[in-house]
Design a protein around this motif. Sequence first.
Motif, short mmCIF file in Angstrom:
data_model
loop_
_atom_site.label_atom_id
_atom_site.label_comp_id
_atom_site.label_asym_id
_atom_site.label_seq_id
_atom_site.Cartn_x
_atom_site.Cartn_y
_atom_site.Cartn_z
N TYR A 166 76.79 84.70 18.78
CA TYR A 166 76.62 85.86 19.64
C TYR A 166 76.78 85.44 21.10
O TYR A 166 76.53 84.30 21.47
CB TYR A 166 75.27 86.54 19.43
N ALA A 167 77.21 86.40 21.92
CA ALA A 167 77.24 86.24 23.37
C ALA A 167 76.56 87.46 23.99
O ALA A 167 76.30 88.46 23.31
CB ALA A 167 78.67 86.10 23.88
N LEU A 168 76.29 87.36 25.28
CA LEU A 168 75.55 88.40 25.98
C LEU A 168 76.14 88.63 27.36
O LEU A 168 76.80 87.75 27.92
CB LEU A 168 74.08 87.99 26.17
N TYR A 169 75.86 89.81 27.90
CA TYR A 169 75.92 89.98 29.35
C TYR A 169 74.52 90.36 29.80
O TYR A 169 73.97 91.40 29.36
CB TYR A 169 76.93 91.03 29.82
N VAL A 170 73.96 89.52 30.67
CA VAL A 170 72.61 89.72 31.20
C VAL A 170 72.72 89.93 32.70
O VAL A 170 73.26 89.06 33.40
CB VAL A 170 71.72 88.48 30.91
N PRO A 171 72.28 91.07 33.23
CA PRO A 171 72.35 91.26 34.68
C PRO A 171 71.75 90.06 35.42
O PRO A 171 70.69 89.54 35.04
CB PRO A 171 71.52 92.54 34.90
N LYS A 172 72.44 89.62 36.45
CA LYS A 172 72.08 88.33 37.07
C LYS A 172 70.75 88.35 37.79
O LYS A 172 70.18 87.29 38.08
CB LYS A 172 73.20 87.90 38.01
N ASP A 173 70.23 89.55 38.09
CA ASP A 173 68.93 89.60 38.75
C ASP A 173 67.79 89.80 37.76
O ASP A 173 66.63 89.98 38.16
CB ASP A 173 68.91 90.71 39.80
N HIS A 174 68.09 89.77 36.46
CA HIS A 174 67.04 89.94 35.46
C HIS A 174 66.30 88.62 35.27
O HIS A 174 66.91 87.57 35.09
CB HIS A 174 67.64 90.40 34.13
N THR A 175 64.98 88.69 35.32
CA THR A 175 64.18 87.47 35.25
C THR A 175 63.21 87.54 34.07
O THR A 175 62.88 88.62 33.58
CB THR A 175 63.37 87.27 36.55
N PRO A 176 62.72 86.39 33.63
CA PRO A 176 61.79 86.37 32.49
C PRO A 176 60.50 87.13 32.72
O PRO A 176 59.87 87.59 31.77
CB PRO A 176 61.52 84.88 32.28
N ASP A 177 60.10 87.28 34.00
CA ASP A 177 58.84 87.98 34.26
C ASP A 177 59.03 89.46 34.61
O ASP A 177 58.07 90.16 34.91
CB ASP A 177 58.05 87.28 35.37
N ALA A 178 60.27 89.94 34.55
CA ALA A 178 60.54 91.36 34.78
C ALA A 178 60.23 92.16 33.52
O ALA A 178 59.99 91.59 32.44
CB ALA A 178 62.00 91.56 35.17
N GLY A 235 65.68 88.65 21.90
CA GLY A 235 64.46 89.15 22.51
C GLY A 235 63.56 88.04 23.01
O GLY A 235 62.95 88.14 24.08
N GLU A 236 63.49 86.95 22.26
CA GLU A 236 62.67 85.81 22.68
C GLU A 236 63.25 85.10 23.89
O GLU A 236 62.51 84.66 24.78
CB GLU A 236 62.56 84.81 21.52
N GLY A 237 64.58 84.96 23.93
CA GLY A 237 65.18 84.11 24.94
C GLY A 237 65.69 84.81 26.18
O GLY A 237 65.93 84.16 27.20
N PHE A 238 65.85 86.15 26.12
CA PHE A 238 66.51 86.84 27.22
C PHE A 238 65.73 88.06 27.71
O PHE A 238 66.28 88.87 28.46
CB PHE A 238 67.93 87.23 26.81
N ASN A 239 64.50 88.22 27.29
CA ASN A 239 63.62 89.26 27.83
C ASN A 239 64.22 90.65 27.65
O ASN A 239 64.48 91.37 28.61
CB ASN A 239 63.31 88.99 29.31
#
Length: 275
Positions: free
Chosen positions: A30-42, A116-120
Amino acid sequence: MSTPEPDSEGANFIGGTPFFASRHDQRLFYALYVPKDHTPDAAPLPLVVIQHGTGRSAELYRDRWKNFAIEHRCVILTPLFPAGLVEPRELHSFKFLEYKGIRFDEELLHIVDEVGEGFNTETETFYLHGFSGGGQFAHRFFYAHPDRLAAVSIGAPGRITQLDDSLPWWLGTGGFEERFGIAIDMDALRRVPVQMIVGGDDVETWEINNPGGPNWMDGVEKTGGTRIERLETLRANFEANGIEVRFDVVPGIAHKGSEVIPVVQEFMADLLSRR
């Protein structure tokens, strides 16, 4: 003060990611696109899954959904189920949920949980779209796991499975519970927003009318001669079972999943805006 050097490892876990092997079955990716300003504590972002078709264009879909992820604040997941698993040159296995002991529906859920565990991201429910072979997978996954779906978009499946226990799997749902260990929950299906989408010029039949092929069952021909007709048959079947359908025929488009993306995104954006 000097600017900190970017984290060479962490940079691969935001934006467009590499393809990762699934921890549960390392033959799948699998691959993802994660918005670059998304953080683990958001706050966790909603998850949109785009399932490839026979051509396995997972990277293309990830990149085409990048701007959507940024604008609508979500994470895009593109699974990759390789061709030739178990048997050389085999193309169609994932479309029917199970093949030679591989349960592709369950493997997708393992991937979703891993993401879900790795990318919030939110994984209790997620949004699913597939086109062509991905559309085949999407509507069959919907039957098995409506409780995990916030919405499903079914794009131009060449072969459909009707909600009809009098027809054998995969023409219908006869023996579904015995095969998959899951009873179809009609009330849950009725709660999931459904889009069906196909190009108005999607009328070539060479790939879907192939008697004797490995993905053929006698009776397919009764569901329609083109993908448009088959999707209309599926819509009628859904509506007869009380499942509401948004039905989109995109003018001027043939069998190209990349060209219906704007209309799929319109459907998904509306739902995300009302969360």
